[in-house]
Design a protein around this motif. Structure first.
Motif, PDB file in Angstrom:
ATOM      1  N   UNK A   3       0.687  -1.343   0.687  1.00 22.90           N
ATOM      2  CA  UNK A   3      -0.056   0.020  -0.091  1.00 22.90           C
ATOM      3  C   UNK A   3       0.210   1.185   0.259  1.00 22.90           C
ATOM      4  N   UNK A   7       0.398   3.953  -2.874  1.00 21.92           N
ATOM      5  CA  UNK A   7       0.239   5.642  -2.288  1.00 21.92           C
ATOM      6  C   UNK A   7       1.392   6.509  -2.554  1.00 21.92           C
ATOM      7  N   UNK A  10       1.031   6.869  -6.850  1.00 19.84           N
ATOM      8  CA  UNK A  10      -0.199   8.237  -6.791  1.00 19.84           C
ATOM      9  C   UNK A  10      -0.027   9.842  -6.560  1.00 19.84           C
ATOM     10  N   UNK A  11       1.272   9.544  -5.300  1.00 21.58           N
ATOM     11  CA  UNK A  11       0.904  10.989  -5.444  1.00 21.58           C
ATOM     12  C   UNK A  11       2.729  11.414  -6.472  1.00 21.58           C
ATOM     13  N   UNK A  94      -7.098  12.671   3.358  1.00 23.66           N
ATOM     14  CA  UNK A  94      -7.142  11.424   2.898  1.00 23.66           C
ATOM     15  C   UNK A  94      -6.434  10.268   3.463  1.00 23.66           C
ATOM     16  N   UNK A  95      -6.275   8.956   2.992  1.00 22.58           N
ATOM     17  CA  UNK A  95      -5.929   8.236   4.227  1.00 22.58           C
ATOM     18  C   UNK A  95      -4.050   7.923   3.619  1.00 22.58           C
ATOM     19  N   UNK A  96      -3.431   9.119   2.185  1.00 20.66           N
ATOM     20  CA  UNK A  96      -2.059   8.995   2.708  1.00 20.66           C
ATOM     21  C   UNK A  96      -1.087   9.103   3.515  1.00 20.66           C
ATOM     22  N   UNK A  97      -0.486   8.691   3.718  1.00 15.08           N
ATOM     23  CA  UNK A  97       0.732   9.422   4.821  1.00 15.08           C
ATOM     24  C   UNK A  97       1.244  10.721   4.477  1.00 15.08           C
ATOM     25  N   UNK A 101       3.550  11.501   0.960  1.00 11.11           N
ATOM     26  CA  UNK A 101       3.214  12.546   0.205  1.00 11.11           C
ATOM     27  C   UNK A 101       4.442  13.726   0.222  1.00 11.11           C
TER      28      UNK A 101
ATOM     29  N   UNK B  75      -6.364   7.034  10.089  1.00 16.63           N
ATOM     30  CA  UNK B  75      -5.671   7.454   9.029  1.00 16.63           C
ATOM     31  C   UNK B  75      -6.067   6.727   7.927  1.00 16.63           C
ATOM     32  N   UNK B  78      -9.833   6.905   6.691  1.00 15.65           N
ATOM     33  CA  UNK B  78     -10.125   8.239   6.106  1.00 15.65           C
ATOM     34  C   UNK B  78     -10.635   7.819   5.019  1.00 15.65           C
ATOM     35  N   UNK B  79     -10.289   6.377   4.162  1.00 16.15           N
ATOM     36  CA  UNK B  79     -10.401   5.891   2.713  1.00 16.15           C
ATOM     37  C   UNK B  79     -12.287   5.901   2.871  1.00 16.15           C
ATOM     38  N   UNK B 105      -7.701   9.586  -5.783  1.00 17.43           N
ATOM     39  CA  UNK B 105      -7.377   7.727  -5.771  1.00 17.43           C
ATOM     40  C   UNK B 105      -6.522   7.962  -5.013  1.00 17.43           C
ATOM     41  N   UNK B 106      -6.435   8.791  -4.430  1.00 11.10           N
ATOM     42  CA  UNK B 106      -5.163   9.152  -2.513  1.00 11.10           C
ATOM     43  C   UNK B 106      -6.214   8.182  -1.075  1.00 11.10           C
ATOM     44  N   UNK B 107      -7.578   7.870  -1.605  1.00 11.64           N
ATOM     45  CA  UNK B 107      -8.397   7.461  -0.858  1.00 11.64           C
ATOM     46  C   UNK B 107      -8.697   5.639  -1.259  1.00 11.64           C
TER      47      UNK B 107
END
Lengths: 275, 313
Positions: A3, A7, A10-11, A94-97, A101, B75, B78-79, B105-107
């Protein structure tokens, strides 16, 4: 796929898109080669004729110096401007760390660094070729009858080594910008502080020469100055020129400092509350 | 905490220097709620929403999101959340479509058709490929709502979602929330200063005052407990007043619209037939007898410090 990797990918795509939408990036792409060409024109037209390696050293240094400035400004405004317009809130919801990022930002700036460095070098090479091209160099040591001759191929080899040595300090410029940007909300203030830190480290590197490899801004022009000196038959710099390899301290020193700076930026960014 | 609970705070507090923004706040948002968040300026609504989303760490207390309290676990969760806090937030140099695509897309995985669908849902399909910095205030608000919805969240948090929307936009927004809640089971937390909107949209509300919870209740239960009174329009007025006053259980209220206004009084609802019979028997002509129930706004003002309407947020 892991994951975190997912992530990060995507970032990276997101950051690339944001970078190509920044006017400052396009401005830097135009300004860096233009500066190289203008400095080459000035060196060949307005001043005394110079040796081709010295010309290459001089014009590429101007290009690198401007690239370092643009990278510092791009870095200094990369986080705080997103905070000011509120966009960071949309990311942090959003769930990204946050660390991932910021790492993506650092990697995309690193790619921008390579692009600007390549542009500066291509422009410098083309201008040097136009001015007569690279050729063999004779170094005459006064008092001795022997004349040491470096072939054009050997000089190109030195040139390549010294050129590579100029790139790591550029990485530091963007890394430093990123750190200042993560810590300070105002992008204007961040740019001023980034320039002051950069100049301060440069000064420290000049005074404390043993610290020079860890003071990247001091190295921005030094490798090319060495090449210029060698081309002017200053045999004293010969050992220094030959010592520049990919594994030498002037190359990995700035990379190490850049890595540490980016890690600190990631930490600062992760701990800061979002506006 | 039951598995039906999506958000739960316990003893949640946050201070900024000497200012206590949120104090010992415990609230529960259940699956399927449309949860209205009400409070005056500085009541702590946005601070609470920011703490729920992990944008701000609390100084005390816990936040549980989908049953998880640890920051790292929350965290990842949060998705399953879409949010618009404070104001619509996006990257101005990117187009509306690009903002939705990259942030969505970050989710998690996202299809481009979903982005088109959400743009259509908020009425921005015609402007999706225009840079967001050129959007009007209302369009930015719509884009913010679309950002909250794009990743198919189970929980949507909207802070003042109707700001900048025209009356048509407010109506569409209300319909959208109700439809997503009814058809897709999406849970909403909505902070709004438009009490009428909250009344029309929400199933459950909480009122904050000075960072403290005043009440958290189903809207239906609140309306059931609200005091009601009656308005009687009859002639001759003086005779009608005498008849009403002759009932021991009646309490005549001060006339708020002058001497010719309908008679306002509190009266047990199940005794009304006796009252109307007595009025008719005494020869009073009855025109209207209406029940007047306290509005959510009156209830809110009575609970939230009784401050003026101008201070509402």
């Amino acid at each position: 796929m892991n994951p975190l990797i997912n992530d990060l990918l995507r970032c990276l795509r997101f950051e690339s898109r944001k970078l190509v939408r920044r006017n400052l990036f396009w401005m830097s792409l135009a300004a860096v080669p233009l500066t190289v060409v203008l400095s080459g024109w000035a060196a060949t037209t307005l001043a005394q004729p110079v040796e081709s390696y010295a010309l290459f050293a001089e014009v590429s240094s101007w290009g690198f110096l401007l690239a370092a400035f643009f990278l510092l400004v791009l870095g200094c405004s990369s986080v705080n401007e997103e905070g000011i317009c509120g966009a960071l809130r949309a990311v942090r919801c959003r769930p990204v760390s946050p660390a991932v990022y910021l790492l993506a930002k650092a990697l995309v700036l690193a790619v921008a660094t390579l692009v600007l460095a390549t542009l500066a070098l291509i422009a410098a090479y083309l201008w040097t070729e136009r001015a007569g091209g690279f050729h063999a160099v004779s170094i005459v040591i006064p008092g001795l009858e022997d004349t040491e001759v470096y072939s054009a191929a050997a000089m190109k080899h030195f040139t390549l080594g010294l050129t590579i040595a100029q790139v790591p300090p550029l990485f530091f410029s963007s890394g430093l910008g990123l750190l200042v940007s993560a810590a300070i909300d105002s992008s204007g203030l961040a740019v001023v502080l980034g320039l002051l830190i950069s100049a301060g480290l440069g000064g420290l590197g000049s005074v404390q020469t043993d610290l020079a490899p860890l003071c990247p801004p001091a190295l921005l022009t030094r490798p090319m100055e060495l090449l210029g000196e060698l081309a002017r038959a200053n045999e004293a710099v010969q050992p220094q020129v030959e010592a520049w390899t990919l594994t030498s301290a002037p190359v990995w020193g700035p990379l190490l400092v850049t890595g540490v700076t980016t890690l600190v930026a990631m930490l600062v960014f992760s701990k800061r509350p979002v506006r | 905490m039951s598995g039906d609970t999506l958000v739960e705070t316990r003893g949640l507090s946050r201070h900024f220097g000497p200012i206590q923004a949120v104090s010992d706040l415990s609230l529960t948002v259940r699956n399927g709620d449309v949860y209205g968040f009400l409070g005056l300026n500085g009541a702590g609504k946005t601070t609470t929403l920011r703490m729920i989303l992990g944008l701000l760490p609390p100084t005390a207390g816990t936040v549980s999101l989908f049953g998880k309290t640890k920051a790292r676990e929350r965290r990842r969760l949060l998705a399953r959340v879409g949010a618009m806090v404070e104001s619509p937030a996006f990257f101005p140099s990117l187009t509306g479509f690009e903002n939705l695509w990259h942030l969505g897309r970050l989710s998690g995985p996202l299809e481009k058709s979903r982005v088109d669908h959400v743009l259509d849902l908020v009425g921005l399909s015609h402007a999706g490929h225009r840079a967001a910095e050129h959007y009007s205030l209302g369009m930015k608000q719509r884009l913010g709502i679309a950002l909250a919805l794009v990743s198919r969240p189970e929980l949507v948090i909207l802070d003042e979602p109707t700001n900048g929307l025209d009356p048509n936009g407010i109506l569409e927004m209300r319909r959208l929330v109700k439809r997503l809640n009814r058809e897709e089971g999406v849970t909403f937390i909505i902070s709004s200063h438009l009490l009428h909107e909250i009344e029309m949209t929400c199933s459950r509300v909480c009122i904050l005052d000075g960072g403290r919870l005043v009440i958290e209740e189903d809207l239906k239960s609140i309306f059931e407990t609200l005091e009601s009174s009656f308005r009687l329009d009859a002639a001759p007025r003086q005779l009608a007043l005498e008849v009403v006053g002759s009932f021991a259980e009646a309490r005549i209220l001060p006339a708020d619209e002058g001497e010719d206004a309908p008679i306002a009084f509190e009266f047990p609802r199940d005794h009304l037939p006796r009252l109307t019979a007595a009025l008719v028997e005494r020869g009073v002509d009855l025109f209207t007898l209406t029940e007047h129930r306290m509005s959510l706004e009156e209830f809110f003002l009575s609970r939230a410090g009784g401050r003026t309407e101008g201070q509402l947020t």
